[in-house]
Design a protein around this motif. Structure first.
Motif, PDB file in Angstrom:
ATOM      1  N   GLU A  83       0.828  -1.206   0.000  1.00 51.99           N
ATOM      2  CA  GLU A  83       0.000   0.000   0.000  1.00 51.99           C
ATOM      3  C   GLU A  83       0.864   1.260   0.000  1.00 51.99           C
ATOM      4  O   GLU A  83       0.554   2.238  -0.693  1.00 51.99           O
ATOM      5  CB  GLU A  83      -0.933  -0.019   1.209  1.00 51.99           C
ATOM      6  CG  GLU A  83      -2.027  -1.069   1.094  1.00 51.99           C
ATOM      7  CD  GLU A  83      -2.878  -1.171   2.338  1.00 51.99           C
ATOM      8  OE1 GLU A  83      -3.963  -1.760   2.264  1.00 51.99           O
ATOM      9  OE2 GLU A  83      -2.461  -0.662   3.399  1.00 51.99           O
ATOM     10  N   LEU A  86       2.258   1.770  -3.381  1.00 53.86           N
ATOM     11  CA  LEU A  86       1.217   2.271  -4.274  1.00 53.86           C
ATOM     12  C   LEU A  86       1.046   3.779  -4.116  1.00 53.86           C
ATOM     13  O   LEU A  86       0.997   4.519  -5.108  1.00 53.86           O
ATOM     14  CB  LEU A  86      -0.102   1.552  -3.982  1.00 53.86           C
ATOM     15  CG  LEU A  86      -1.328   1.980  -4.794  1.00 53.86           C
ATOM     16  CD1 LEU A  86      -1.086   1.786  -6.286  1.00 53.86           C
ATOM     17  CD2 LEU A  86      -2.561   1.199  -4.350  1.00 53.86           C
ATOM     18  N   SER A  89       3.983   5.712  -5.510  1.00 55.73           N
ATOM     19  CA  SER A  89       4.055   5.753  -6.972  1.00 55.73           C
ATOM     20  C   SER A  89       3.348   6.974  -7.549  1.00 55.73           C
ATOM     21  O   SER A  89       3.646   7.398  -8.664  1.00 55.73           O
ATOM     22  CB  SER A  89       3.445   4.471  -7.561  1.00 55.73           C
ATOM     23  OG  SER A  89       2.037   4.443  -7.387  1.00 55.73           O
ATOM     24  N   ALA A 211      -5.917   5.354  -5.162  1.00 53.84           N
ATOM     25  CA  ALA A 211      -5.158   4.176  -4.734  1.00 53.84           C
ATOM     26  C   ALA A 211      -6.096   3.083  -4.219  1.00 53.84           C
ATOM     27  O   ALA A 211      -5.892   1.891  -4.490  1.00 53.84           O
ATOM     28  CB  ALA A 211      -4.153   4.564  -3.651  1.00 53.84           C
ATOM     29  N   ALA A 215      -6.467  -0.644  -5.615  1.00 55.47           N
ATOM     30  CA  ALA A 215      -6.329  -1.792  -4.716  1.00 55.47           C
ATOM     31  C   ALA A 215      -7.576  -2.677  -4.759  1.00 55.47           C
ATOM     32  O   ALA A 215      -7.478  -3.908  -4.748  1.00 55.47           O
ATOM     33  CB  ALA A 215      -6.068  -1.308  -3.288  1.00 55.47           C
ATOM     34  N   GLN A 218      -7.524  -4.704  -7.945  1.00 51.19           N
ATOM     35  CA  GLN A 218      -6.580  -5.809  -7.846  1.00 51.19           C
ATOM     36  C   GLN A 218      -7.127  -6.922  -6.962  1.00 51.19           C
ATOM     37  O   GLN A 218      -6.962  -8.109  -7.253  1.00 51.19           O
ATOM     38  CB  GLN A 218      -5.247  -5.302  -7.281  1.00 51.19           C
ATOM     39  CG  GLN A 218      -4.115  -6.318  -7.340  1.00 51.19           C
ATOM     40  CD  GLN A 218      -3.797  -6.758  -8.752  1.00 51.19           C
ATOM     41  OE1 GLN A 218      -3.681  -5.931  -9.652  1.00 51.19           O
ATOM     42  NE2 GLN A 218      -3.666  -8.054  -8.959  1.00 51.19           N
TER      43      GLN A 218
END
Length: 230
Positions: A83, A86, A89, A211, A215, A218
């Protein structure tokens, strides 16, 4: 190859006799048990004897519960690291342009188009989602603990994601700042500076919401892959 009844016996052994609750760990242990039992059955050992031998090899119930505790701890650490990577990024990683783009869009909406209320309403929807997720997970944990109160291992409880908690804290901070801090205290800043500071906070919130969306996507994809394998 083990029969369905034998696989069910392994599952009951792990869940009911040894009080394991983490489904991912149970799946891994079931595979390990199945391979070990098949080897022993091929050598003429009885099923019950084989499962007891494997059980002893793991250190009995105490060993399995300790394994579950460590497994859960490692999973939580991995999740927190993923996390954080992420979020990072969006700042100076592969998604930096999304973070910069979000800031520019919010600057245009807030300063040049005067759409502060629209932005606040949109972010408010994100805040409601994050809040419901955090407290919903807390409620599920309480129910889970109650349902398994006689055999629950505290390490098997699912903690709230740090991503959601951070988003909740940021959103709450933004809400309180807009309602109490900025209207009451100028902090020696001009109105444009306060608006810029507010936009920075909004950008951080938006990055966390994006984010969370990534998540979630995913998570759903991983769940779909698991179902396909089954």
């Amino acid at each position: 190859m083990l029969t369905p009844a034998q696989l069910t016996a392994i599952d009951n052994h792990l869940r009911k006799e040894n009080w394991l609750l983490n489904n991912d760990l149970i799946a891994e242990l079931t595979d390990h048990y199945a391979v070990g039992i098949e080897d022993r059955l091929d050598k003429g050992m009885a099923f019950d004897t084989a499962i007891l031998e494997l059980h002893s090899g793991f250190g009995g119930r105490k060993g399995l519960l300790k394994m579950e505790e460590e497994y859960q701890r490692q999973k939580a650490l991995q999740l927190s690291l993923m996390e954080w990577q992420l979020i990072r990024s969006f700042m100076y990683g592969s998604r930096w342009f999304i973070g910069l783009g979000a800031f520019i869009v919010l600057i245009i909406l807030n300063i040049y188009l005067g759409q502060q209320e629209t932005v606040e309403s949109a972010l408010g929807a994100g805040f409601l989602f994050v809040t419901s997720s955090v407290f919903g997970n807390l409620l599920r944990s309480i129910i889970f603990f109650y349902q398994n109160r006689n055999e629950v291992n505290a390490a098997s409880l699912q903690p709230n994601s740090t991503l959601y908690i951070s988003a909740y804290i940021l959103s709450l901070s933004l809400l309180l700042a807009n309602k109490y801090l900025f209207p009451t205290y100028s902090l020696g800043l001009s109105s444009n500076s306060i608006l810029l500071l507010n936009t920075l906070l909004e950008t951080l919130c938006l990055i966390y919401y994006i984010a969370i969306a990534i998540a979630l996507r995913q998570f759903l994809l991983n769940g779909r892959k698991k179902r396909i394998k089954i």
